[in-house]
Write an enzyme that holds these catalytic residues in place. Structure first.
Site, mmCIF file in Angstrom:
data_model
loop_
_atom_site.group_PDB
_atom_site.id
_atom_site.type_symbol
_atom_site.label_atom_id
_atom_site.label_comp_id
_atom_site.label_asym_id
_atom_site.label_seq_id
_atom_site.Cartn_x
_atom_site.Cartn_y
_atom_site.Cartn_z
ATOM 1 N N ILE A 34 0.816 -1.219 0.000
ATOM 2 C CA ILE A 34 0.000 0.000 0.000
ATOM 3 C C ILE A 34 0.846 1.265 0.000
ATOM 4 C CG2 ILE A 34 -2.016 -1.048 1.085
ATOM 5 C CD1 ILE A 34 -1.067 -0.062 3.760
ATOM 6 N N GLY A 37 8.604 3.929 0.783
ATOM 7 C CA GLY A 37 9.397 5.114 1.083
ATOM 8 C C GLY A 37 10.835 4.739 1.306
ATOM 9 N N GLY A 38 11.617 5.734 1.716
ATOM 10 C CA GLY A 38 13.038 5.490 1.889
ATOM 11 C C GLY A 38 13.369 4.478 2.957
ATOM 12 N N VAL A 42 5.388 -0.671 2.761
ATOM 13 C CA VAL A 42 4.277 -0.895 3.676
ATOM 14 C C VAL A 42 3.243 -1.779 2.991
ATOM 15 C CG1 VAL A 42 2.492 0.179 5.096
ATOM 16 C CG2 VAL A 42 4.676 1.334 4.762
ATOM 17 N N LYS A 57 5.329 -2.722 7.889
ATOM 18 C CA LYS A 57 6.380 -1.948 7.237
ATOM 19 C C LYS A 57 7.651 -2.781 7.233
ATOM 20 C CE LYS A 57 8.666 2.588 7.407
ATOM 21 N NZ LYS A 57 8.673 3.892 8.109
ATOM 22 N N ASP A 150 9.625 15.168 9.678
ATOM 23 C CA ASP A 150 9.162 14.966 8.296
ATOM 24 C C ASP A 150 7.642 15.111 8.234
ATOM 25 O OD1 ASP A 150 9.532 14.562 5.604
ATOM 26 O OD2 ASP A 150 9.471 12.378 5.729
#
Length: 999
Positions: A34, A37-38, A42, A57, A150
Site C-alpha cells: 500500500i 518510502g526510503g 508498507v 512496514k 518529516d
C-alpha cells in the site's frame, strides 16, 4: 543498549523485493503493498492471531546489514511505542523473520491522506478542526521529547471517521539524542528521494533544518505551519522550480497572507499560521501544546460564532462597500469586545476545564511534567474566569504555595520546567512572593534585578525541602563569571552511605560553575605548579606509609613521563580538548591546583549543598552518566542548584574529606562511564588514584568558616561477618511468621498494555498483602520465545527510592532478560516510585520501620508471584530472582523467605555494614538461602568492598558449593555488560532450562 542491537545482522538478508501477496511473516499474512518510502515498503496484512487488519512496514533487504538503517528502524518502533494518542498511528510490534527480514506491525489507518483532502478543498471550520487534532498528536510527541522531522500532508491520514492520524516516524529523533544527527544523506523533495546533505522533505523543512542545523520541537512547528497554510489556501507557502529554489524561498521569502488567498479564513487562523512560520525558532511556539491550545480556542469560537468564518464580498461591490464596512466596524467595536469575552468564557467551559481535568488525572507523581502543564493552563483560565470552583478544587493536585524572597527585593522571578531548559521562561512575579501558587515538581528558576547578577536555582516544590526560598543578589564585581554564589545553610545528605550523618551548616561560598578544564589546568602546569612545594601542603600517605616529595611527585606524570595528568602527553592535553574537564588527576594534584588558584576543594557538605541529590530522578537523565566519553564542560542540560552544572557525571569530583582512617578520599558525582546511580553514591578511593574519570572543581569561601567539622574525616562502619553467628533454627522459624499473609482475592487488573521493541509491557494492579492497599507490578512479555514463559522477578537498585513515577518504566540494563525469551516481573515495592514515602535510603537500620519495610518487600514479591500463578502463559515453576545492587543485597534475604524462587542472579551485591534488627538482618537469612546463586561483582566496589562484604556474602551463603558461583571483574560498582549478559543467561539456562524458541 543501542537501539539497533536488537537485530541479528549475521544472517544473509532475504530479498524483500521477492515477497509476494499471501506470504507469511510470523503470524502476519501479507495482502497487498500500500505504499513505499526510503525506510521501507508498507503492506496491508492480516494478523492471524488476533484476526485483524494491520499495516506491516518491511525494511528493504539492502538495508539489513546496515547498522545505521537498522538502528533508525528500531528507533522508529521505540519512538512510536512511547506515544499513545488517538491522533498518532499505533505500533503493535517490532519483529525479525528468518532470512533477515525486519518489520514493524502497525495500526492500519483506512481513509485518505491529507494531501487528497487538500486537493478536494477544505472549509475553514474543517481546517481548524483537523489542525487542532493534528496539533494535539504532535504535542503528545513533543511531551515525550520526540521530534517528527518529516511532517507533511502525505504523512497524515484522515480515517473514515474523519480523524487525522500522524504517520511515519522513520526520521524522528529524541530531543538531545546525539546519535540521531540532523545532517544525513537522505534528501527528499516534494515527490522524490535523492542523495544530498539534508534530512527531511524539502518543501516542508524549517529554516534550521534546511541549513543542516540541530532541530527541536520548534522545527516541527514550522513544518506544521506549512501544512496548515496549504490546508487553508490549497497552496504551499514556499515554492520553486527545483530543490535549491525551494530551500532559498524557505530561508528568504515571507509568504502572502492567508486571508489574501483564502478570504473566508478566520483572522485568528492567519495570525496562528504566521506565528508558526517565523524564520527564527525563538519567535515560534515553543512546542505543539501552545499551538494546540490556540487551535482549540479558535475551534470553540467558530462553533459558537459561525460568522467568524465568513464569505468573501464580491469584487464588484466597490469601494463604497469597504467604507461602509469600516463604519460598521467602528460602531461594532464594543460589541466585538463583548463577543470576544463571551467566546473566551465558552472556551473555558467547553475546552479548558475538561482539558485541565484530563491533565490532572494523568499526573503520576509530584515530579511529573503534567504539573507544569496543568499550572500553565490554570493561569490562562484564571485570566478569564478567576476563582473558578473546579480550578480551585484541582489546583492543590498540581501546585503548592511557595515563598520566594530576595535581598534586595524587587527581583523578577521566572520559571520553566527542569527538563525543558530551552523553554521560554514564565514570569511568576516580583520578590517578595509570599505563599504564591507554584507548580509542584522540579523547575528551573531565575531572579533578575537591574544592576545585579542573575540568580539561578533548581526548585523542588515538595514538603521534603520546605516552602521558603531566599536569595542574595550580588553585584557583578563580587562574583567571577566562572563561579556561582552559594548562600550559607545546610541540606540533608540524601546520599546512601552518608545519609546517617547530621548535615553540617556552611557559610556562604562560591563554587565553580563547571569542572576545572584542561585549559585551566594547563596554566597551573606551565606556571611550575608541579615543581613548587608550597602548593602541595598535605603529607603523601599511601596506605600506612608516608612518601617523600620526590617519591610522590614522580607518580604524577603523564603518558610520556612529563608532569601532568595521566591522560595527557608531552606535558599538555590532547589537541582540541581545552574545554573538556581535566581528568586522570589524583587528589593531591587537585588539592595543589586549588591552592595555586586561591581556592580549595569542596567538602562533602559543600558539595551536597549544591548537588541536590534528591533531584536525581530528573538530574541524572540530563547528565553525562552511563555515557561513552567525556563531554566539553557546560554541554549537557544537567543543572544543580545555584547555577552550578554537571555535579552529576562527566568526571568524578574529588572532595576534601578523608575516609577509612585517612587512607582514601571521597570522590563524588560519578563519571561518564559510571552507572546512573553513581550520582548518589558515596564513593571513596586512594588519593593517588589517577583514573581517566577523576576530575574536580573548586570552591572559594566568601565568609570566615568557623565550622572545622566540615573537613573532618568520615570513616565507614565495618563488621566482621565471619565472626557473627546466625540465629538458631527455632528462632528463625519464629521470624518467618512475620512474612506470612492471607492469600485473599487478588482482584487483578491489566491497566495498560504497551508494545515495546522487545515485546509487550503490561501494567497490572492487584490487592497487596497488607493495609488494604493496591500495588502495581509490570510484566514484560517477550516477542521471542514461546509461552508458557520462564519468568525473572526483578528487584532494582536504590535509585527507585528517590523516583516518584513508574509511568515510563523500562528494563534498561536488564532488558537482555526479555530479549532472551523470558518474561520479566518488576513489582513496584513499597517505598519505591509512586509507592514512596518515608524510606530515604537502602541502608539497613536497627529500627522497627526498616524491619517493617523488609516484611512488606517480601510480601510484595510473594503477592506478585501469586498473580503469576493465575496466568497460563507463565511457568512459575521456572522462576528466578534477579537483584541489582540494593536488590542484590536483598538477595541474602528474600530467596530464603520465598521458596518458589528456583535460582538467583545477584548483580553487584554484598553484605551491608549497617546493622538491622535480627528479624531483618542479612546475616539471619543468608545461611538459609539454598537456591543456586550467581554473584557478579566489581573489583573496586565501594558499596560492597571485595574482601569485607562480597566474599563473606558468597562464602556464608547457604547454597551448596557446587551450585553457587562468584565472578569478579575489573571496575567499581558495575560489571562489563557483555559479561553480565553472558554469565546471567548461562546461569538461567542451566537452572531454568533453555528457552523454547518461537515458531
Amino acid at each position: 543498549m543501542a537501539l539497533g542491537s536488537c537485530f541479528n545482522t549475521s544472517q544473509s538478508p532475504m530479498q524483500t523485493s521477492t515477497i509476494e501477496p499471501g506470504a507469511a511473516l510470523l503470524h502476519y499474512r501479507l495482502v497487498a503493498p500500500i505504499g513505499a518510502g526510503g525506510m521501507g515498503v508498507v503492506w496491508k496484512a492480516i494478523d492471524t492471531t488476533l484476526d485483524r487488519e494491520v499495516a506491516v512496514k518491511i525494511l528493504p533487504g539492502a538495508f539489513a546489514n546496515d547498522p545505521e538503517r537498522l538502528a533508525r528502524f528500531a528507533r522508529e518502533a521505540k519512538l512510536l511505542a512511547s506515544l499513545n494518542h488517538p491522533n498518532v498511528a499505533a505500533i503493535y510490534g517490532l519483529h525479525q523473520y528468518a532470512g533477515g527480514v525486519h518489520f514493524l506491525a502497525m495500526e492500519l489507518v483506512r481513509g485518505r491522506t491529507l494531501t487528497d483532502e487538500i486537493a478536494n478543498g477544505l472549509a475553514p471550520a474543517r481546517v481548524v478542526e483537523l489542525a487542532a487534532a493534528i496539533a494535539d498528536g504532535l504535542a503528545a510527541a513533543h511531551r515525550q521529547h520526540v521530534i517528527h522531522r518529516d511532517l507533511k500532508p502525505d504523512n497524515i491520514m484522515v480515517d473514515h471517521d474523519g480523524r487525522p492520524k500522524i504517520l511515519d516516524f522513520g526520521l524522528a529523533k529524541l530531543e538531545g539524542d546525539a546519535t540521531t544527527p540532523d545532517t544525513e544523506t537522505a534528501l527528499r523533495d516534494a515527490t522524490t528521494t535523492r542523495k544530498g546533505t539534508l534530512l527531511g522533505t524539502v518543501a516542508y523543512m524549517s529554516p534550521e533544518q534546511a541549513q543542516g542545523q540541530p532541530v527541536d520541537p520548534r522545527s516541527d512547528i514550522f513544518s506544521f505551519g506549512i501544512v496548515l497554510y496549504e490546508m487553508t489556501t490549497g497552496q504551499r507557502p514556499f515554492r520553486g522550480d527545483n530543490t535549491i529554489s525551494i530551500l532559498s524561498s524557505i530561508l528568504r521569502d515571507t509568504p502572502a497572507p492567508v486571508i489574501q488567498l483564502a478570504p473566508t479564513a478566520p483572522l485568528p487562523l492567519d495570525r496562528i499560521i504566521r506565528h508558526c512560520l517565523e524564520k527564527h525558532p525563538d519567535a515560534r511556539y515553543s512546542d505543539a501544546s501552545a499551538l494546540r491550545d490556540e487551535m482549540l480556542a479558535l475551534r470553540a469560537d467558530l462553533a459558537s460564532d459561525p460568522g467568524r468564518s465568513r464569505p468573501a464580498p464580491p469584487r464588484s461591490a466597490g469601494r463604497w462597500i469597504l467604507l461602509a464596512a469600516l463604519g460598521v466596524l467602528l460602531l461594532a467595536l464594543p460589541g466585538a469586545w463583548l463577543l470576544e469575552r463571551q467566546a473566551q468564557k465558552r472556551w473555558v467551559r467547553s475546552e479548558a476545564l475538561p482539558q485541565l481535568e484530563t491533565i490532572v488525572n494523568q499526573i503520576q507523581s509530584e515530579d511529573g511534567r503534567e504539573n507544569w502543564d496543568a499550572f500553565m493552563l490554570a493561569r490562562k483560565i484564571d485570566a478569564v474566569a478567576p476563582s473558578d470552583p473546579l480550578v480551585e478544587r484541582l489546583r492543590q493536585k498540581f501546585s503548592r504555595e511557595l515563598t520566594i524572597k530576595s535581598d534586595p527585593p524587587g527581583a523578577t522571578v521566572s520559571a520553566r520546567p527542569y527538563n525543558d531548559r530551552d523553554a521560554d521562561p514564565v514570569v511568576i512575579g516580583k520578590t517578595p512572593l509570599t505563599e504564591v501558587q507554584f507548580p509542584r515538581g522540579f523547575t528551573r528558576v531565575q531572579l533578575e534585578l537591574p544592576g545585579k547578577r542573575t540568580a539561578e536555582d533548581v526548585v523542588w516544590n515538595h514538603p521534603l525541602v520546605g516552602s521558603a526560598w531566599s536569595y542574595r543578589l550580588r553585584n557583578p564585581s563580587e562574583v567571577p563569571d566562572e563561579m556561582a554564589p552559594v548562600p550559607g545553610g545546610e541540606f540533608a545528605l540524601f546520599i546512601p552511605g552518608l545519609d546517617h550523618l547530621k548535615p553540617e551548616p556552611t557559610k556562604a561560598f562560591l563554587m565553580d560553575r563547571h569542572e576545572v578544564t584542561n585549559h585551566e589546568y594547563k596554566r597551573f602546569v606551565d606556571a611550575g605548579g608541579y615543581r613548587d612545594k608550597k602548593y602541595w601542603l598535605e603529607p603523601f600517605v599511601d596506605k600506612a606509609r608516608t612518601l617523600t616529595w620526590d617519591e610522590a611527585i614522580s607518580r604524577f606524570v603523564d603518558q610520556t613521563g612529563r608532569p601532568g595528568p595521566a591522560t595527557w602527553e608531552v606535558g599538555t592535553h590532547p589537541e582540541g580538548r581545552g574545554k573538556y574537564p581535566v581528568s586522570g588527576v589524583s587528589w593531591y594534584e587537585a588539592a595543589a591546583y586549588a591552592e595555586w588558584a586561591g581556592k580549595r576543594l569542596p567538602t562533602i557538605f559543600h558539595w551536597n549543598r549544591v548537588a541536590f541529590t534528591v533531584g536525581s530522578s530528573i538530574i541524572i537523565p540530563a547528565s553525562n552518566l552511563s555515557g561513552d566519553a567525556l563531554l566539553p564542560v557546560g554541554s549537557t542540560k544537567s543543572m544543580n542548584r545555584f547555577g552550578v552544572a554537571d555535579l552529576a557525571g562527566n568526571v568524578r569530583e574529588w572532595m576534601w574529606n578523608a575516609s577509612d582512617e585517612g587512607r582514601e578520599r571521597f570522590i563524588l558525582g560519578g563519571g561518564w562511564g559510571d552507572q546512573d546511580y553513581a550520582f548518589v553514591d558515596s564513593y571513596a578511593q586512594s588519593p593517588f588514584d589517577r583514573s581517566p574519570t577523576n576530575g574536580f572543581r573548586c570552591i572559594r569561601l566568601t565568609e570566615h568558616e568557623p565550622n572545622v567539622a566540615l573537613q573532618r574525616g568520615i570513616d565507614r562502619s565495618t563488621r566482621d561477618f565471619f565472626a557473627e553467628k546466625p540465629v538458631p533454627d527455632s528462632l528463625f522459624a519464629q521470624y518467618l511468621r512475620l512474612f506470612a499473609y492471607d492469600k485473599t482475592q487478588l482482584d487483578a487488573k491489566i491497566e495498560e498494555e504497551t508494545p515495546t521493541p522487545l515485546g509487550i509491557r503490561q501494567r497490572i494492579t492487584f490487592a497487596a498483602a497488607y493495609g488494604g492497599e493496591r500495588m502495581t507490578a509490570y510484566l514484560f512479555l517477550p516477542s521471542s520465545g514461546r509461552p508458557p514463559y520462564q519468568v525473572v522477578a526483578y528487584f532494582p537498585g536504590s535509585g527507585s527510592i528517590g523516583a516518584r513515577s513508574s509511568k515510563s518504566l523500562e528494563l534498561g540494563r536488564v532488558e537482555f532478560l526479555q530479549k532472551s525469551g523470558r518474561a520479566v516481573l518488576w513489582p513496584i515495592y513499597k517505598g519505591t516510585y509512586e509507592r514512596g514515602g518515608d524510606l530515604k535510603s537502602d541502608y539497613p537500620s536497627e529500627t522497627t520501620s526498616y524491619k517493617d519495610y523488609v516484611v512488606m518487600w517480601s510480601k510484595d514479591l510473594g503477592r506478585s508471584i501469586d498473580y503469576l500463578e493465575t496466568r497460563s502463559d507463565i511457568d512459575v515453576k521456572r522462576l528466578a530472582y534477579f537483584g541489582l545492587s540494593w536488590g542484590g543485597a536483598l538477595g541474602a534475604i528474600l530467596p530464603a523467605i520465598e521458596p518458589r524462587i528456583q535460582a538467583n542472579v545477584l548483580y553487584v551485591a554484598g553484605l551491608m555494614f549497617q546493622r538491622a534488627l535480627p528479624e531483618a538482618d542479612q546475616m539471619t537469612y543468608l545461611p538459609r538461602v539454598r537456591q543456586p546463586t550467581l554473584i557478579l561483582n566489581g573489583e573496586f566496589d565501594f558499596f560492597f568492598p571485595p574482601e569485607t562484604s562480597q566474599r563473606p556474602m558468597f562464602e556464608l551463603l547457604g547454597t551448596p558449593p557446587a551450585h553457587k558461583k562468584r565472578l569478579v571483574f575489573p571496575g567499581g560498582h558495575s560489571v562489563p555488560r557483555n559479561e553480565l549478559i553472558k554469565e546471567s543467561l548461562l546461569w538461567l539456562d542451566r537452572y531454568l532450562g533453555a528457552v523454547v524458541p518461537s515458531k
